[in-house]
Design a protein around this motif. Sequence first.
Motif, PDB file in Angstrom:
ATOM      1  N   MET A 291       0.843  -1.189   0.000  1.00 50.36           N
ATOM      2  CA  MET A 291       0.000   0.000   0.000  1.00 50.36           C
ATOM      3  C   MET A 291       0.884   1.247   0.000  1.00 50.36           C
ATOM      4  SD  MET A 291      -2.892  -1.082   2.825  1.00 50.36           S
ATOM      5  CE  MET A 291      -3.985  -2.487   2.589  1.00 50.36           C
ATOM      6  N   PRO A 292       1.239   1.753  -1.161  1.00 55.45           N
ATOM      7  CA  PRO A 292       2.187   2.868  -1.210  1.00 55.45           C
ATOM      8  C   PRO A 292       1.651   4.159  -0.598  1.00 55.45           C
ATOM      9  CG  PRO A 292       1.235   2.451  -3.376  1.00 55.45           C
ATOM     10  CD  PRO A 292       0.797   1.327  -2.496  1.00 55.45           C
ATOM     11  N   GLN A 293       0.319   4.267  -0.462  1.00 58.23           N
ATOM     12  CA  GLN A 293      -0.250   5.513   0.058  1.00 58.23           C
ATOM     13  C   GLN A 293      -0.164   5.597   1.577  1.00 58.23           C
ATOM     14  OE1 GLN A 293      -1.834   2.787  -0.773  1.00 58.23           O
ATOM     15  NE2 GLN A 293      -4.004   2.761  -0.258  1.00 58.23           N
ATOM     16  N   ARG A 294       0.239   4.525   2.245  1.00 55.81           N
ATOM     17  CA  ARG A 294       0.247   4.531   3.699  1.00 55.81           C
ATOM     18  C   ARG A 294       1.333   5.458   4.245  1.00 55.81           C
ATOM     19  NH1 ARG A 294       4.114   0.889   2.600  1.00 55.81           N
ATOM     20  NH2 ARG A 294       5.488   0.100   4.256  1.00 55.81           N
ATOM     21  N   ARG A 295       1.091   5.997   5.433  1.00 55.39           N
ATOM     22  CA  ARG A 295       2.057   6.836   6.134  1.00 55.39           C
ATOM     23  C   ARG A 295       2.523   6.051   7.348  1.00 55.39           C
ATOM     24  NH1 ARG A 295       0.787  12.895   5.125  1.00 55.39           N
ATOM     25  NH2 ARG A 295      -0.433  12.782   3.214  1.00 55.39           N
ATOM     26  N   VAL A 296       3.773   5.637   7.351  1.00 54.35           N
ATOM     27  CA  VAL A 296       4.278   4.716   8.367  1.00 54.35           C
ATOM     28  C   VAL A 296       4.635   5.454   9.650  1.00 54.35           C
ATOM     29  CG1 VAL A 296       6.073   3.030   8.936  1.00 54.35           C
ATOM     30  CG2 VAL A 296       5.129   3.128   6.604  1.00 54.35           C
ATOM     31  N   ILE A 297       4.163   4.905  10.765  1.00 54.05           N
ATOM     32  CA  ILE A 297       4.546   5.347  12.097  1.00 54.05           C
ATOM     33  C   ILE A 297       5.250   4.167  12.763  1.00 54.05           C
ATOM     34  CG2 ILE A 297       3.737   6.174  14.340  1.00 54.05           C
ATOM     35  CD1 ILE A 297       3.186   8.171  12.147  1.00 54.05           C
ATOM     36  N   ALA A 298       6.452   4.372  13.254  1.00 57.62           N
ATOM     37  CA  ALA A 298       7.185   3.296  13.926  1.00 57.62           C
ATOM     38  C   ALA A 298       6.525   3.017  15.275  1.00 57.62           C
ATOM     39  CB  ALA A 298       8.645   3.682  14.115  1.00 57.62           C
ATOM     40  N   CYS A 299       5.794   1.915  15.343  1.00 58.78           N
ATOM     41  CA  CYS A 299       5.020   1.646  16.557  1.00 58.78           C
ATOM     42  C   CYS A 299       5.899   1.253  17.738  1.00 58.78           C
ATOM     43  CB  CYS A 299       3.983   0.561  16.290  1.00 58.78           C
ATOM     44  SG  CYS A 299       4.645  -0.985  15.653  1.00 58.78           S
ATOM     45  N   ASP A 300       7.163   0.892  17.488  1.00 59.44           N
ATOM     46  CA  ASP A 300       8.058   0.547  18.589  1.00 59.44           C
ATOM     47  C   ASP A 300       8.872   1.736  19.073  1.00 59.44           C
ATOM     48  OD1 ASP A 300       9.295   0.528  16.115  1.00 59.44           O
ATOM     49  OD2 ASP A 300      10.684  -1.097  16.601  1.00 59.44           O
ATOM     50  N   ALA A 301       8.638   2.907  18.506  1.00 59.20           N
ATOM     51  CA  ALA A 301       9.319   4.110  19.003  1.00 59.20           C
ATOM     52  C   ALA A 301       8.716   4.509  20.352  1.00 59.20           C
ATOM     53  CB  ALA A 301       9.166   5.247  18.006  1.00 59.20           C
ATOM     54  N   PRO A 302       9.532   4.995  21.299  1.00 54.14           N
ATOM     55  CA  PRO A 302       9.000   5.382  22.606  1.00 54.14           C
ATOM     56  C   PRO A 302       7.918   6.458  22.516  1.00 54.14           C
ATOM     57  CG  PRO A 302      11.402   5.263  22.659  1.00 54.14           C
ATOM     58  CD  PRO A 302      10.993   5.126  21.222  1.00 54.14           C
ATOM     59  N   ASP A 303       8.001   7.303  21.506  1.00 50.28           N
ATOM     60  CA  ASP A 303       7.034   8.383  21.351  1.00 50.28           C
ATOM     61  C   ASP A 303       6.083   8.125  20.180  1.00 50.28           C
ATOM     62  OD1 ASP A 303       8.951   8.609  19.376  1.00 50.28           O
ATOM     63  OD2 ASP A 303       9.076  10.798  19.480  1.00 50.28           O
ATOM     64  N   ALA A 304       5.730   6.848  19.950  1.00 46.74           N
ATOM     65  CA  ALA A 304       4.906   6.490  18.797  1.00 46.74           C
ATOM     66  C   ALA A 304       3.571   7.227  18.794  1.00 46.74           C
ATOM     67  CB  ALA A 304       4.680   4.984  18.773  1.00 46.74           C
ATOM     68  N   LEU A 305       2.905   7.304  19.934  1.00 43.77           N
ATOM     69  CA  LEU A 305       1.608   7.973  19.984  1.00 43.77           C
ATOM     70  C   LEU A 305       1.743   9.469  19.717  1.00 43.77           C
ATOM     71  CD1 LEU A 305      -0.359   6.264  22.906  1.00 43.77           C
ATOM     72  CD2 LEU A 305      -0.782   6.118  20.442  1.00 43.77           C
ATOM     73  N   VAL A 306       2.805  10.070  20.237  1.00 45.83           N
ATOM     74  CA  VAL A 306       3.042  11.490  19.981  1.00 45.83           C
ATOM     75  C   VAL A 306       3.234  11.725  18.492  1.00 45.83           C
ATOM     76  CG1 VAL A 306       4.615  13.418  20.375  1.00 45.83           C
ATOM     77  CG2 VAL A 306       4.001  11.897  22.271  1.00 45.83           C
ATOM     78  N   ARG A 307       4.014  10.868  17.861  1.00 47.20           N
ATOM     79  CA  ARG A 307       4.245  11.000  16.418  1.00 47.20           C
ATOM     80  C   ARG A 307       2.945  10.835  15.627  1.00 47.20           C
ATOM     81  NH1 ARG A 307       9.782   7.594  14.999  1.00 47.20           N
ATOM     82  NH2 ARG A 307      11.143   8.498  16.611  1.00 47.20           N
TER      83      ARG A 307
END
Length: 320
Positions: A291-307
């Motif tokens: 799905m090239p249109q997706r915007r990836v958020i690194a869910c294992d980042a400590p600030d994932a929800l903030v991002r």
Amino acid sequence: MSKVLAIAGPTASGKSAAALAIAQRWPVEIVSVDSALVYRGMDIGTAKPTPDELAVAPHHLIDITDPLQAYSAAEFVRDARRLIGEIAARGRTPLLVGGTMLYFKALMQGLDDMPRADADVRARIEAAAAIHGWPAMHAELARVDPVTAARLAPNDAHRIQRALEVFEVSGQPMSALQTGQTRPHDDPITPGALFSLEPADRAWLHARIAQRFDAMLAAGFIDEVRRLRERGDLHPDLPSMRCVGYRQAWEALDAAGDAPLTDAQRAELRDRGVFATRQLAKRQITWLRSMPQRRVIACDAPDALVRLIEAVTPFTEGRP
């Protein structure tokens, strides 16, 4: 806010927490994109939202059907399209959340042009399977549609049945109809933004999967499956009972008979359930990467929800 927002991701990536974080900030209603959450009585093994979580925002397409019934991608598209219109009419934003990638694909791109289910044909196939067994039906499928048969296990009753049904109804093998040319909707649903929660480190996700399966076992998952078995009308070939975790628990209870699971059997169930869930997550990530249109958020980042909140904010202001 854009017409529709979406959060996708593999199992245990934190989709529910992400959706609740958004719901606490903006007027959204959550539409579940999950083929297991539709089933009533399947709560622990599906990690269904708790009553407190459900109270944060309206949730849809949860607990809408009995485990004895199948729920198809076409039905999901029908229900999701209706809900999206109703939510928008209330002045709120539909937030699609889940990990059933076929549902996302069907909603955004359409479905392969397959023949409708035929109850009479399906009944004949089931009757033949009752006499000869599903491995024999798999062999018959290999004769008429070797491409589809090659990707199915000999006991995959649900999919073997559907492939044989498609061949009998249409006269063509399912593999010939699955061309990748999907049937478009009158008005395909294209989210204003599709956020994908994906781990930078796969080991992080594997640890989360194991922790969640352990929590399910501690919460009474085995007893939940035992209660489903005691109904008497369910069987392991149903789509509901093929859900990850449920199939493994059903097989463990079959092996135990009337006796409680031993420590060794519980440990084996745990290992098999964790492995199957990891395989599911791997397939989900593969889907997401297409799905090239997706915007990836690194869910294992400590600030994932903030991002995630920072990424969503422009869409709440109409400036993607």
